[in-house]
Every structure is written in structure tokens, then in C-alpha cells.
Write a protein that holds these residues in place. Structure first.
Motif, short mmCIF file in Angstrom:
data_model
loop_
_atom_site.label_atom_id
_atom_site.label_comp_id
_atom_site.label_asym_id
_atom_site.label_seq_id
_atom_site.Cartn_x
_atom_site.Cartn_y
_atom_site.Cartn_z
N MET A 1 1.03 -1.16 0.00
CA MET A 1 0.02 0.15 0.11
C MET A 1 0.93 1.46 0.19
SD MET A 1 -2.99 0.98 2.73
CE MET A 1 -4.03 -0.15 2.59
N SER A 2 0.51 2.14 -0.82
CA SER A 2 1.35 3.31 -1.05
C SER A 2 1.27 4.13 0.33
CB SER A 2 1.22 4.42 -2.08
OG SER A 2 -0.26 4.97 -1.92
N ASP A 3 2.26 5.10 0.43
CA ASP A 3 2.29 5.89 1.83
C ASP A 3 0.81 6.82 1.44
OD1 ASP A 3 4.43 4.87 2.85
OD2 ASP A 3 5.86 6.49 2.00
N PHE A 4 0.60 7.20 0.53
CA PHE A 4 -0.41 8.25 0.45
C PHE A 4 -1.80 7.54 0.80
CE2 PHE A 4 2.31 9.87 -3.24
CZ PHE A 4 2.89 10.85 -2.37
N LEU A 5 -1.99 6.34 0.44
CA LEU A 5 -3.14 5.62 0.84
C LEU A 5 -3.15 5.39 2.35
CD1 LEU A 5 -3.34 2.71 -1.85
CD2 LEU A 5 -4.97 4.35 -1.54
N GLU A 6 -2.11 5.11 2.82
CA GLU A 6 -2.27 4.96 4.22
C GLU A 6 -2.38 6.20 5.08
OE1 GLU A 6 1.33 2.76 6.02
OE2 GLU A 6 1.40 1.49 4.21
N LYS A 7 -1.90 7.28 4.56
CA LYS A 7 -2.13 8.79 5.29
C LYS A 7 -3.74 9.04 5.13
CE LYS A 7 2.53 10.52 4.70
NZ LYS A 7 3.28 11.60 4.04
N ALA A 8 -4.17 8.57 4.13
CA ALA A 8 -5.54 8.99 3.76
C ALA A 8 -6.45 8.06 4.45
CB ALA A 8 -5.76 8.78 2.17
N LEU A 9 -5.97 6.94 4.96
CA LEU A 9 -6.98 6.19 5.54
C LEU A 9 -7.24 6.88 7.07
CD1 LEU A 9 -5.78 2.72 4.95
CD2 LEU A 9 -8.00 3.59 3.95
N SER A 10 -6.25 7.57 7.72
CA SER A 10 -6.54 8.01 8.98
C SER A 10 -6.45 9.41 9.15
CB SER A 10 -5.40 7.42 9.76
OG SER A 10 -4.24 7.98 9.19
N ALA A 11 -6.46 10.35 7.94
CA ALA A 11 -6.42 11.67 7.99
C ALA A 11 -7.61 12.33 8.41
CB ALA A 11 -5.94 12.32 6.62
N SER A 12 -7.63 13.11 9.18
CA SER A 12 -8.74 13.98 9.83
C SER A 12 -9.17 15.24 9.02
CB SER A 12 -8.93 13.98 11.29
OG SER A 12 -7.74 14.88 11.56
N ARG A 13 -8.14 15.68 8.42
CA ARG A 13 -7.95 17.00 7.70
C ARG A 13 -7.51 16.67 6.29
NH1 ARG A 13 -3.61 19.97 8.47
NH2 ARG A 13 -2.35 19.06 10.43
N GLU A 14 -7.53 17.74 5.50
CA GLU A 14 -6.74 17.73 4.11
C GLU A 14 -5.30 18.38 4.59
OE1 GLU A 14 -9.91 18.52 0.78
OE2 GLU A 14 -9.31 20.49 2.02
N SER A 15 -4.31 18.10 3.55
CA SER A 15 -3.01 18.73 3.50
C SER A 15 -2.56 18.85 2.13
CB SER A 15 -1.85 17.56 4.35
OG SER A 15 -1.93 16.46 3.56
N ILE B 1 -2.91 15.44 0.64
CA ILE B 1 -4.37 14.89 0.58
C ILE B 1 -5.49 15.91 0.51
CG2 ILE B 1 -6.06 13.52 2.15
CD1 ILE B 1 -3.39 12.58 3.92
N GLU B 2 -6.37 15.43 -0.65
CA GLU B 2 -7.43 16.27 -0.95
C GLU B 2 -8.70 15.61 -0.62
OE1 GLU B 2 -9.63 19.69 -2.23
OE2 GLU B 2 -7.60 19.55 -1.74
N PHE B 3 -9.73 16.05 0.06
CA PHE B 3 -11.03 15.45 0.25
C PHE B 3 -11.93 16.05 -0.92
CE2 PHE B 3 -9.72 14.52 4.78
CZ PHE B 3 -9.14 13.34 4.57
N LYS B 4 -12.87 15.25 -1.57
CA LYS B 4 -13.76 15.99 -2.39
C LYS B 4 -14.94 15.26 -1.73
CE LYS B 4 -11.59 18.09 -5.45
NZ LYS B 4 -11.57 19.63 -5.33
N PHE C 1 -12.49 10.88 -2.72
CA PHE C 1 -13.95 11.20 -3.04
C PHE C 1 -14.78 10.63 -1.97
CE2 PHE C 1 -11.74 11.18 -6.96
CZ PHE C 1 -12.10 12.63 -7.36
N GLY C 2 -15.83 11.34 -1.51
CA GLY C 2 -16.84 11.01 -0.63
C GLY C 2 -16.38 11.36 0.61
N VAL C 3 -15.38 12.17 1.19
CA VAL C 3 -15.09 12.69 2.44
C VAL C 3 -15.07 14.32 2.39
CG1 VAL C 3 -13.26 12.49 4.01
CG2 VAL C 3 -13.61 10.78 2.65
N ASN C 4 -15.76 14.69 3.52
CA ASN C 4 -15.82 16.11 3.67
C ASN C 4 -14.45 16.71 4.26
OD1 ASN C 4 -18.74 16.47 3.25
ND2 ASN C 4 -18.99 15.36 5.44
N ASP C 5 -14.20 18.02 4.13
CA ASP C 5 -12.95 18.58 4.49
C ASP C 5 -12.36 18.33 6.11
OD1 ASP C 5 -12.65 19.94 2.26
OD2 ASP C 5 -13.37 21.77 2.76
N ASP C 6 -13.32 17.98 6.77
CA ASP C 6 -13.09 17.67 8.03
C ASP C 6 -12.80 16.25 8.32
OD1 ASP C 6 -15.54 16.47 8.11
OD2 ASP C 6 -16.61 17.61 9.62
N GLY C 7 -12.87 15.57 7.38
CA GLY C 7 -12.57 13.90 7.39
C GLY C 7 -13.65 13.23 7.60
#
Length: 112
Positions: free
Chosen positions: A1-15, A18-21, A52-58
């Protein structure tokens, strides 16, 4: 699993990686422009992921994601080339599971 995927699984905000749509309508030319703008910015910043499917607050947005899940990588590549002229769009499409829901994501490699 890529680092980006791992970070996105637990991120509570964008960076910057990581972009949430919360929603995306693949039939909308304007929404495609916004997504491609995000892809280019992320690629130019070292790579990352659009989930996709995630609000800005995670939190999960609850919007239907079926149309996004049906996007073909060749179509995505074609749209990126059309808007940017870049022939190697550096994007992969993956599904991730977050809070028990499968969410489509675009993984973006860093631009050269």
C-alpha cells in the motif's frame, strides 16, 4: 500500500498531499476542471491522493459515488492530457476503505 493511501485512511483533515472531495459529478465539465487543477497541484507538490466521498473535516459525506467508481483510467488520462498537455498524467485509480465504506481515490505520483 502506498504511503499516500495509508495517510488518507487515517487523515482527519486535508493537507498538501491529501485532498478530500465530498462529491464529484464526472458528467460536469466544471467539476472536471477543479479535479484536474487539484491533480496538477498535488503532482507539482510531490504527489498525493484525492479521496472522494469525504468532507474537509475527514467525515464521510454520504454522497453517491457510483459514477466516480466507473471512471476508466484511460478516460481520466485523456482528460488530464486535454486540459494540461501532459501525456503522462501520473495518476492511478484505487478504492480505499474508510470507516467501513469503499471510497474511490486518485493516487497522484510526483511530477518530474
Amino acid at each position: 500500500m502506498s504511503d499516500f493511501l495509508e495517510k488518507a485512511l487515517s487523515a482527519s483533515r486535508e493537507s498538501k498531499q491529501i485532498e478530500f472531495k465530498c462529491r464529484f459529478d464526472p458528467a460536469s465539465k466544471g467539476e472536471w476542471c477543479e479535479v484536474i487543477k487539484d491533480i496538477v497541484a498535488i503532482a507539482n507538490s510531490g504527489g498525493g491522493i484525492v479521496v472522494f466521498g469525504v468532507n474537509d473535516d475527514g467525515s464521510l459525506s454520504g454522497f453517491a459515488l457510483d459514477a466516480i467508481s466507473r471512471i476508466d483510467l484511460a478516460d481520466l488520462s485523456s482528460k488530464i492530457t486535454k486540459y494540461t498537455g501532459c501525456v503522462d498524467p501520473l495518476v492511478e485509480i484505487e478504492d480505499i476503505e474508510r470507516e467501513g465504506q469503499v471510497l474511490p481515490a486518485f493516487i497522484i505520483r510526483p511530477a518530474a
